[in-house]
Structure formats: C-alpha cells, structure tokens
Design a protein around this motif. Structure first.
Motif, mmCIF file in Angstrom:
data_model
loop_
_atom_site.group_PDB
_atom_site.id
_atom_site.type_symbol
_atom_site.label_atom_id
_atom_site.label_comp_id
_atom_site.label_asym_id
_atom_site.label_seq_id
_atom_site.Cartn_x
_atom_site.Cartn_y
_atom_site.Cartn_z
ATOM 1 N N GLU A 114 10.659 44.856 76.972
ATOM 2 C CA GLU A 114 9.974 43.676 76.433
ATOM 3 C C GLU A 114 9.128 44.044 75.228
ATOM 4 O O GLU A 114 9.082 43.303 74.234
ATOM 5 C CB GLU A 114 9.106 43.048 77.528
ATOM 6 N N LEU A 115 8.455 45.186 75.301
ATOM 7 C CA LEU A 115 7.637 45.618 74.171
ATOM 8 C C LEU A 115 8.504 45.861 72.945
ATOM 9 O O LEU A 115 8.136 45.488 71.819
ATOM 10 C CB LEU A 115 6.865 46.883 74.536
ATOM 11 N N GLY A 116 9.663 46.475 73.144
ATOM 12 C CA GLY A 116 10.549 46.735 72.024
ATOM 13 C C GLY A 116 11.050 45.484 71.351
ATOM 14 O O GLY A 116 11.392 45.492 70.165
ATOM 15 N N GLU A 117 11.092 44.380 72.099
ATOM 16 C CA GLU A 117 11.589 43.112 71.562
ATOM 17 C C GLU A 117 10.467 42.185 71.104
ATOM 18 O O GLU A 117 10.735 41.099 70.584
ATOM 19 C CB GLU A 117 12.431 42.406 72.627
ATOM 20 N N ALA A 118 9.213 42.591 71.291
ATOM 21 C CA ALA A 118 8.083 41.730 70.943
ATOM 22 C C ALA A 118 8.039 41.477 69.441
ATOM 23 O O ALA A 118 8.275 42.377 68.639
ATOM 24 C CB ALA A 118 6.778 42.365 71.413
ATOM 25 N N GLY A 119 7.701 40.249 69.068
ATOM 26 C CA GLY A 119 7.700 39.884 67.658
ATOM 27 C C GLY A 119 6.354 39.472 67.108
ATOM 28 O O GLY A 119 6.254 39.054 65.948
ATOM 29 N N SER A 120 5.304 39.582 67.924
ATOM 30 C CA SER A 120 3.977 39.195 67.446
ATOM 31 C C SER A 120 2.912 39.949 68.228
ATOM 32 O O SER A 120 3.169 40.487 69.316
ATOM 33 C CB SER A 120 3.747 37.688 67.629
ATOM 34 N N ILE A 121 1.705 39.967 67.668
ATOM 35 C CA ILE A 121 0.577 40.599 68.355
ATOM 36 C C ILE A 121 0.340 39.899 69.684
ATOM 37 O O ILE A 121 0.070 40.535 70.705
ATOM 38 C CB ILE A 121 -0.695 40.554 67.491
ATOM 39 N N GLY A 122 0.471 38.581 69.696
ATOM 40 C CA GLY A 122 0.250 37.826 70.929
ATOM 41 C C GLY A 122 1.204 38.244 72.037
ATOM 42 O O GLY A 122 0.793 38.388 73.199
ATOM 43 N N GLU A 123 2.459 38.441 71.694
ATOM 44 C CA GLU A 123 3.431 38.873 72.705
ATOM 45 C C GLU A 123 3.094 40.265 73.219
ATOM 46 O O GLU A 123 3.211 40.542 74.421
ATOM 47 C CB GLU A 123 4.838 38.849 72.117
ATOM 48 N N ILE A 124 2.702 41.149 72.312
ATOM 49 C CA ILE A 124 2.344 42.509 72.708
ATOM 50 C C ILE A 124 1.146 42.501 73.647
ATOM 51 O O ILE A 124 1.140 43.159 74.699
ATOM 52 C CB ILE A 124 2.055 43.370 71.466
ATOM 53 N N VAL A 125 0.132 41.728 73.297
ATOM 54 C CA VAL A 125 -1.071 41.649 74.125
ATOM 55 C C VAL A 125 -0.748 41.065 75.502
ATOM 56 O O VAL A 125 -1.277 41.516 76.525
ATOM 57 C CB VAL A 125 -2.152 40.812 73.411
ATOM 58 N N ASP A 126 0.143 40.100 75.541
ATOM 59 C CA ASP A 126 0.508 39.504 76.825
ATOM 60 C C ASP A 126 1.205 40.522 77.728
ATOM 61 O O ASP A 126 0.976 40.554 78.947
ATOM 62 C CB ASP A 126 1.403 38.290 76.603
ATOM 63 N N ILE A 127 2.046 41.363 77.143
ATOM 64 C CA ILE A 127 2.704 42.420 77.926
ATOM 65 C C ILE A 127 1.665 43.388 78.465
ATOM 66 O O ILE A 127 1.705 43.791 79.636
ATOM 67 C CB ILE A 127 3.749 43.152 77.056
ATOM 68 N N VAL A 128 0.715 43.776 77.624
ATOM 69 C CA VAL A 128 -0.354 44.669 78.060
ATOM 70 C C VAL A 128 -1.161 44.021 79.183
ATOM 71 O O VAL A 128 -1.490 44.662 80.198
ATOM 72 C CB VAL A 128 -1.264 45.053 76.886
ATOM 73 N N ARG A 129 -1.486 42.736 79.039
ATOM 74 C CA ARG A 129 -2.267 42.031 80.060
ATOM 75 C C ARG A 129 -1.583 42.104 81.419
ATOM 76 O O ARG A 129 -2.221 42.396 82.441
ATOM 77 C CB ARG A 129 -2.465 40.570 79.651
ATOM 78 N N ARG A 130 -0.271 41.854 81.453
ATOM 79 C CA ARG A 130 0.460 41.867 82.719
ATOM 80 C C ARG A 130 0.492 43.267 83.337
ATOM 81 O O ARG A 130 0.386 43.420 84.558
ATOM 82 C CB ARG A 130 1.880 41.343 82.504
ATOM 83 N N GLU A 131 0.633 44.300 82.496
ATOM 84 C CA GLU A 131 0.633 45.659 83.023
ATOM 85 C C GLU A 131 -0.754 46.058 83.541
ATOM 86 O O GLU A 131 -0.864 46.762 84.551
ATOM 87 C CB GLU A 131 1.086 46.639 81.937
ATOM 88 N N VAL A 132 -1.809 45.592 82.872
ATOM 89 C CA VAL A 132 -3.168 45.881 83.335
ATOM 90 C C VAL A 132 -3.424 45.201 84.680
ATOM 91 O O VAL A 132 -4.018 45.790 85.597
ATOM 92 C CB VAL A 132 -4.203 45.422 82.288
ATOM 93 N N GLU A 133 -2.977 43.981 84.815
ATOM 94 C CA GLU A 133 -3.173 43.255 86.072
ATOM 95 C C GLU A 133 -2.480 43.954 87.239
ATOM 96 O O GLU A 133 -2.943 43.861 88.386
ATOM 97 C CB GLU A 133 -2.659 41.824 85.935
ATOM 98 N N ALA A 134 -1.400 44.644 86.960
ATOM 99 C CA ALA A 134 -0.659 45.344 88.019
ATOM 100 C C ALA A 134 -1.222 46.730 88.303
ATOM 101 O O ALA A 134 -0.818 47.371 89.287
ATOM 102 C CB ALA A 134 0.814 45.463 87.632
ATOM 103 N N ALA A 135 -2.150 47.197 87.471
ATOM 104 C CA ALA A 135 -2.703 48.542 87.613
ATOM 105 C C ALA A 135 -4.018 48.511 88.383
ATOM 106 O O ALA A 135 -4.686 47.469 88.480
ATOM 107 C CB ALA A 135 -2.913 49.167 86.238
ATOM 108 N N SER A 136 -4.403 49.645 88.904
ATOM 109 C CA SER A 136 -5.696 49.779 89.562
ATOM 110 C C SER A 136 -6.775 49.970 88.505
ATOM 111 O O SER A 136 -6.501 50.499 87.415
ATOM 112 C CB SER A 136 -5.694 50.981 90.505
ATOM 113 N N PRO A 137 -8.002 49.565 88.785
ATOM 114 C CA PRO A 137 -9.082 49.786 87.812
ATOM 115 C C PRO A 137 -9.197 51.268 87.461
ATOM 116 O O PRO A 137 -9.144 52.138 88.331
ATOM 117 C CB PRO A 137 -10.329 49.286 88.569
ATOM 118 N N GLY A 138 -9.307 51.539 86.191
ATOM 119 C CA GLY A 138 -9.420 52.915 85.718
ATOM 120 C C GLY A 138 -8.106 53.623 85.485
ATOM 121 O O GLY A 138 -8.073 54.678 84.861
ATOM 122 N N GLU A 139 -7.004 53.052 85.969
ATOM 123 C CA GLU A 139 -5.691 53.679 85.808
ATOM 124 C C GLU A 139 -5.188 53.513 84.372
ATOM 125 O O GLU A 139 -5.336 52.447 83.764
ATOM 126 C CB GLU A 139 -4.701 53.040 86.777
#
Length: 588
Positions: A114-139
């Motif tokens: 998904e990151l490789g196909e992202a076409g805007s800063i907004g899309e990139i940030v949204d991918i990061v947001r979803r990965e952060v939500e799935a991670a433990s704090p501090g990970e």
C-alpha cells in the motif's frame, strides 16, 4: 560411470562401495547409497558438460554418476530409488548476490504494498496511522519501500515529522522511500536516535547522507543516504538479531529453495554486521539446520563510516579468512563504493578513502566484493587494486566486481590482469525502456564498452557469474535473460552480449562455486561433491530458450536431503517472480 573429485576424507567409503559393486551381485546396506536418482537427464556441468542418466547419494555426498544400470547396481535393500521419469537434474543453483536477511526476508505486510502505491501525503499518513494503531505503545513502526520519487506524490515532497507526529504520539516511526535511499521518521524517532540541530551532517565528513532541516536548523525527519540512515536505524534497532533470525528462517523456505537455490551469498545490508552474523548463526544452529549453504559477506561500510572506522573494523576481526564449515562461509568483504539517492548526484566514496580501505582489505587476505555503478568509481577502484597488488602481492585472491556498467578497455585489461571476476545482474534488462540504447549516456572523453555488457567480459577472458540482487530471485530467470536479453515488450537489448546456454548455466553453478573457492565441493554433479541438486519440470537443454523462465522447479535437494518438493508437480504450471519486500509480481 564417473568417480571424480573425491577428497581423501571421503575416499574410504567410496572405495568400499566400488569394491563390493565390482565383486558381488549385491552391495551391503552399510555401503549402499542412501538414495539413487535414475531415469533422468543429469546435466553434470562437469568439465565436459556431460550428460548422465543417474546419480547415487550417500551421507549427503554424490558417490557415483553414470548410466541407469551402473547406478542401480550400487543400490542395496535400504536404498531409496527415485524414478525421475525423464526429468532434468542440474547442480543446485548458486545465487552470488542475494540480500536475504533484508529486503527479501522482510515479514509480509500488506502495508508495504500500500505504501508503494500511495499517491499523496494523506494516504501515506493514513497507512502509518493504521500500523500505529496495531502496534503496542513504544513499539517501532517500520514500513519500507514507499514511492521511488517525490514526483509520484501529489505534494511533490516527502512526508516529514510534522505529518507523522499527530498519528504517532507514542511510537517511533520509520518509513522509507526510493528503495532505502530516503528515511522519514517522526519526532519520537529523532529523539530516540538523538538526532537534533547539533548533530553533524554526514556529508560534511565526506560520508553519504544528509538530514533535512527547517529554517531554524532543526531536523524535519527526512534523512537521505546510508550514513544518515545509519544514525537512525542503529539506535532504533530496525534490524535486531531476533528480527533478522525470523526473516532469514522464513525466507529460506519461501524464497530460496523453491527456486532451486542450494547456495547463495548474502552481501549484508547494514553498517553493523553483528546482528546479521548472529542471526544466520542462530538459524544454522536450529535443529533443522540450514536448507541452503550460505556465504555471508562482511560489509565494510565505506559510505557510512570514516576511513579510520573502516580500517579499524578490518584490523579488529578475530579470525583470518575464510572461516567456514559445510554450510556457512565467511571470507569476503562487501564494499559499496557509490550509490544514487534522490535529490543528489551519485555519491562516490572519496577516492583516497576508497583506496586506503581497499588496500587494507586486500592486505589482510580477504576476498573483496566491490559494488561499482559509476564510471568514476570503476576507474579509481581499478587503479586502487593495481596498487594493492603491487604493494601486497597475492596469488589467486579472486576479487569480484559487481554491477560494473560502462567498462573501458583499460578497465577490462586491469580485471583480466588481476584475475578479477565479473558478477553481473542481467535480470534488470526485462524492465529497460525500449529506447534505452538511444538514451544511454556517452562521454567522448571516456569511450566505454556498453552499459550492460556480459559477452564483452567473457570474450576478454574474465570469469562471469550471474546473480539476482533479488530483482527477481530465480536463477532460471537469470539464465533466460542471459541467453535472450529480451525486454518486457519483447524487444531484444544488445543481442551481441548474449551468453550461450551452457555459459549461463555454468555462471549460476560451477563458476559461482569457483568464485568463492568452493568448486571442489559443489557446483557440479560429480562424485565426492555435496549432493546439492535441482529437479526441473522441463528439459532446460531442449526447451525453446524463450520458455526457460517458465520452467518450474519440482524438487530441491541439499546435502542429499529433500528440502523442497513443489506441491504442484505440473510441468506447465505458472512460475511466479517477485519484487521485494512488497512481493508484487516482477513481470508486471
């Protein structure tokens, strides 16, 4: 029946087997082969490129090669007889440049694609947001291989900490772009790496890299180049031993042995060699062991560390090269002398620094495996090795130049004179533009012999090996491209640089084994060598050359052990090749 290449330590068992087979109608089980492969086309890749029908294996070694009747006569009551039903067998393939631990071993993650196909800063940030939500704090949240250029992003820039901070208040984040040329992190990442306005810029010390700063001199979170990435990766533990161990173990099973690879060289990928060394050792020490033999290079990080630090690394090693056993070898230094990253011209290791480090590595007795992609680097590395041999003469060092586009006749002459080997990646021809010949750069002050020569090196008497650099993995793809030199469009690229089929096969088997001083134990199907074999779904020697890449691997045998059996034995099945780490199709 051939009984060649037998070492003294293996001779007694073979003598006993041959004595009994000659004098009695049956062979005692204690001497009989463990496994016999018969009724096949055995492409031995010996000196004569001879073809046999059968091969006998005992204790992980080839004990005899010959006709069906000769080999079956050696079998005992406990011997497993494998009827090949006419299938073709070759020596196990050897990929001499495969970054297994990373990026190939990167854990599958849809976010990478998904990151490789992202076409805007907004899309990139949204991918990061979803990965952060799935991670433990501090990970650490790590997502590699975003778009290759800012032109692919709507805002025409890389994201920065201001974009990432709102969605990652409790997690350090690293997102990479332009392969691994650009690293982007958030404020927590910068803090944990202790990168701030007082951190010296790497490029000011002649190193490869810089980090962007705002008008006040504060880092924005965008870091470019290997030395800058090193400042971020190491403290955040991107490639810990634990992570790399799992990457290696998983990818050996998923990405190596399914392509018939029984040996490979990993040139490593980070400035700190210890985690990858320990990770490979851990995998080797597992109960099941390694399913393929590893030549692990030590990376001398000339792009990321100072001259003094590189020489200290060389001088501080505790053993002389090579250190090895049947499955693991360390005897080669990888030195990358140049690199391109977006927003800058090619970085080239300063000549004086490169010269000193190359000479020190040669002096210490190591084999040098040198990454070269620019004319300037080619010229000065050639001169540096000339000087190294003058100062410290060595017999049969077998140094290797890899990539090496744009050779001059002088470069060719130097390689020939010093016995330097050419390790080439022909796979990338597939994605060349149809007008590549017309747009190729030409310097009248430095006339060269082509951007992707292969036969040119061969004709000069320089040993040629072929490797993948994981683009894509698959020695059959390399053979296909070496004999066809065809682009995705079907247009042939420089047909005069083609190899013959035999030359291409040797380049991924016996010549690769010879390159790393291991042709006495592998690389061909001869008695006394490791029983490393690949069974193919079609006859490589008779199939239409354009169909070579479509030949499936049906079985991979390492040390006489079946390490891979294709669940689909259909010879007409579709063969897939991938880009890593996104694992998208290389053929698209």
């Amino acid at each position: 029946m051939k009984f060649s290449q037998v070492t003294v330590s293996r001779l007694s068992a073979l003598v006993g087997l041959f004595f009994w087979s000659a004098c009695t109608p049956s062979v005692p089980d204690v001497l009989a082969p463990d496994r016999v492969l018969h009724n096949g086309t055995i492409v031995t890749v010996d000196e004569d490129f001879s073809i046999a029908e059968a091969v006998a294996i005992k204790d992980g070694l080839i004990v005899a090669v010959g006709s069906n009747s000769e080999i079956l006569a050696l079998a005992g009551s406990s011997t497993e007889r494998m009827d090949l039903e006419g299938k073709t067998v070759l020596p196990g393939f050897n990929d001499s440049h495969l970054h297994l631990a990373w990026p190939v071993g990167e854990a599958p993650n849809p976010a990478i694609r998904e990151l490789g196909e992202a076409g805007s800063i907004g899309e990139i940030v949204d991918i990061v947001r979803r990965e952060v939500e799935a991670a433990s704090p501090g990970e650490l949240v790590w997502i590699p291989f975003g778009p290759g250029m800012t032109l692919q992003i709507k805002e025409k820039r890389w994201p920065n900490k201001t974009d990432l901070d709102p969605v990652s208040p409790e997690n350090p984040v690293i997102v990479t772009f332009a392969a691994d040329g650009v690293y982007v992190t958030n404020s927590m990442g910068l803090s944990q790496a202790n990168i701030n306005r007082r951190t010296p810029q790497p490029y000011k010390s002649g190193l490869m890299g810089e980090f962007e700063t705002d008008e006040r001199g504060n880092p924005t979170g965008v870091l470019k180049g290997r030395s800058a990435a090193h400042l971020l990766r190491e403290p955040l533990g991107v490639w810990s031993t634990d992570i790399l161990e799992e990457n290696i173990a998983r990818s050996l099973e998923a990405d190596v042995i399914p392509y018939g690879i029984t040996s490979f060289a990993d040139p490593a990928m980070a400035s700190n060699n210890q985690p990858i060394q320990h990770a490979f050792q851990r995998v080797a020490n597992r109960k099941e062991g390694l399913p393929a033999r590893v030549n692990l290079m030590i990376r001398i990080p000339v792009r990321a560390l100072s001259t003094e630090a590189c020489i200290e690394l060389i001088q501080g090693l505790l053993f002389e090269p090579p250190f090895k056993n049947d499955f693991f070898r360390v005897g080669t230094f990888k030195l990358s002398m140049d690199k391109f990253y977006p927003g800058a011209k090619h970085y080239i290791v300063p000549e004086e620094k490169g010269r000193k480090v190359l000479i020190e590595g040669h002096k210490a007795g190591w084999q040098l495996y040198v990454h070269i992609t620019t004319p300037e680097t080619f010229d000065y590395v050639s001169a540096a090795l000339e000087e190294a041999y003058r100062l410290y003469p060595r017999e049969d060092a077998r140094h290797v130049f890899t990539h090496i586009p744009y050779p001059t006749q002088e470069n060719i002459d130097t390689m020939k004179r010093l016995g330097i080997i050419a390790d080439l990646q022909v796979n990338r021809i597939y994605h060349l533009a149809d007008d590549a010949e017309e747009t190729e750069s030409v310097d009248p002050n430095r006339p060269h012999l082509g951007s992707r020569p292969v036969a040119t090196y061969r004709d000069a008497g320089i040993p040629v090996i072929l490797s993948s650099d994981q683009a894509p993995i698959g020695p059959l793809f390399s053979i296909w491209e070496a004999v066809n030199r065809v682009r995705k469009s079907g247009k042939v690229y420089q047909p005069e640089e083609r190899l013959t089929l035999e030359e291409a096969i040797r380049a991924v088997t016996i010549t690769s084994a010879w390159t790393f001083f291991e042709d006495d134990v592998k690389g061909s199907i001869e008695a006394g060598k490791f029983a490393d074999l690949v069974v193919l779904g079609k006859d490589l020697l008779t199939v239409d050359p354009m169909e070579i890449k479509d030949i499936p691997v049906l079985m991979t045998i390492t040390g006489g052990k079946l390490v891979y059996v294709n669940p689909n034995q259909d010879p007409d099945q579709e063969v897939e090749y991938y880009r890593y780490p996104a694992r998208t199709s290389y053929l698209d």
